[in-house]
Design a protein around this motif. Structure first.
Motif, short mmCIF file in Angstrom:
data_model
loop_
_atom_site.label_atom_id
_atom_site.label_comp_id
_atom_site.label_asym_id
_atom_site.label_seq_id
_atom_site.Cartn_x
_atom_site.Cartn_y
_atom_site.Cartn_z
N UNK A 54 -17.30 51.76 -37.56
CA UNK A 54 -16.25 52.72 -37.88
C UNK A 54 -15.17 52.77 -36.81
N UNK A 55 -15.60 52.69 -35.55
CA UNK A 55 -14.65 52.75 -34.44
C UNK A 55 -13.72 51.54 -34.44
N UNK A 56 -14.29 50.35 -34.59
CA UNK A 56 -13.48 49.13 -34.54
C UNK A 56 -12.53 49.03 -35.73
N UNK A 57 -13.00 49.44 -36.90
CA UNK A 57 -12.12 49.45 -38.08
C UNK A 57 -10.97 50.42 -37.85
N UNK A 58 -11.28 51.61 -37.37
CA UNK A 58 -10.24 52.62 -37.15
C UNK A 58 -9.23 52.16 -36.10
N UNK A 59 -9.71 51.57 -35.02
CA UNK A 59 -8.80 51.10 -33.97
C UNK A 59 -7.86 50.02 -34.49
N UNK A 60 -8.40 49.10 -35.30
CA UNK A 60 -7.55 48.03 -35.83
C UNK A 60 -6.46 48.59 -36.74
N UNK A 61 -6.81 49.63 -37.49
CA UNK A 61 -5.82 50.23 -38.39
C UNK A 61 -4.79 51.05 -37.61
#
Length: 204
Positions: free
Chosen positions: A47-54
């Motif tokens: 969830x963290x990595x997806x959110x950061x990329x977005x």
């Protein structure tokens, strides 16, 4: 089964409650006290990595026009993190062949979710592929750490109770507003009136 139904298997409205159910069940079904922490780390990191990329794209325009990339596909990444683990947990006492078969279904579901995201034009190929790679890396790493963990079996009643919340959510068909929240948050963080869009990526 429609493509929109398939894509719901990667929606946060379904996956987050299911991830919580897994976290609640693991201390009861696993003989390894650390299993639940490994699970929370894997799902949380996805969830963290997806959110950061977005956020990097929506707020700061950091993406790739060449690869048509605006961030990991959240549906692909989160489903690829959850479903292999869910099927591993449910199949804990199955015979070897059927356990491998069940876990294989756990890997197949996210690929179908990713395909559905392409069919409904929600993401580019690069976003789906990298999302699946991220999720499968995290779920596979979790499963490798648990290869010596013994699991207790599930009775039919227990399986029904564990699936009750996800089934109710699917019947309502409510989708998460995660994307809208990230758009507002990213624009506010970057001091923009509105977030970057895919059109802006190609315009730049």
């Amino acid at each position: 089964m429609s493509w929109k139904t398939l894509t719901y298997f990667g929606d946060s409205m379904l996956l987050i409650p299911t991830a919580v159910i897994i976290a609640l069940v693991l201390p009861w079904k696993s003989d390894n006290r650390q299993t639940v922490w490994y699970w929370l780390l894997a799902f949380g990191l996805a969830g963290l990595l997806v959110s950061l990329s977005k956020i990097l794209f929506l707020g700061f325009g950091i993406g790739s026009a060449r690869f048509n990339f605006t961030g990991f596909s959240g549906h692909s990444a989160m489903s690829a993190t959850l479903w292999p683990v869910m099927m591993w947990l449910v199949s804990g006492r199955f015979p070897t062949f059927w356990r491998a078969f069940t876990i294989g279904i756990g890997y197949l579901i996210p690929m179908m979710v990713g395909l559905s995201r392409l069919v409904i034009h929600a993401h580019s190929f690069s976003e789906v592929l990298t999302g699946l790679m991220l999720g499968f890396t995290l779920s596979s790493a979790f499963l490798l750490t648990q290869r010596r963990t013994a699991l207790k079996g599930f009775s039919l009643a227990q399986v029904c109770v564990a699936l009750l919340v996800p089934l109710v959510l699917m019947s309502h068909g409510r989708v998460a507003t995660t994307q809208q929240f990230l758009e507002r948050f990213s624009a506010h963080l970057a001091g923009l009136e509105k977030p970057y869009t895919r059109a802006d990526l190609f315009r730049d």
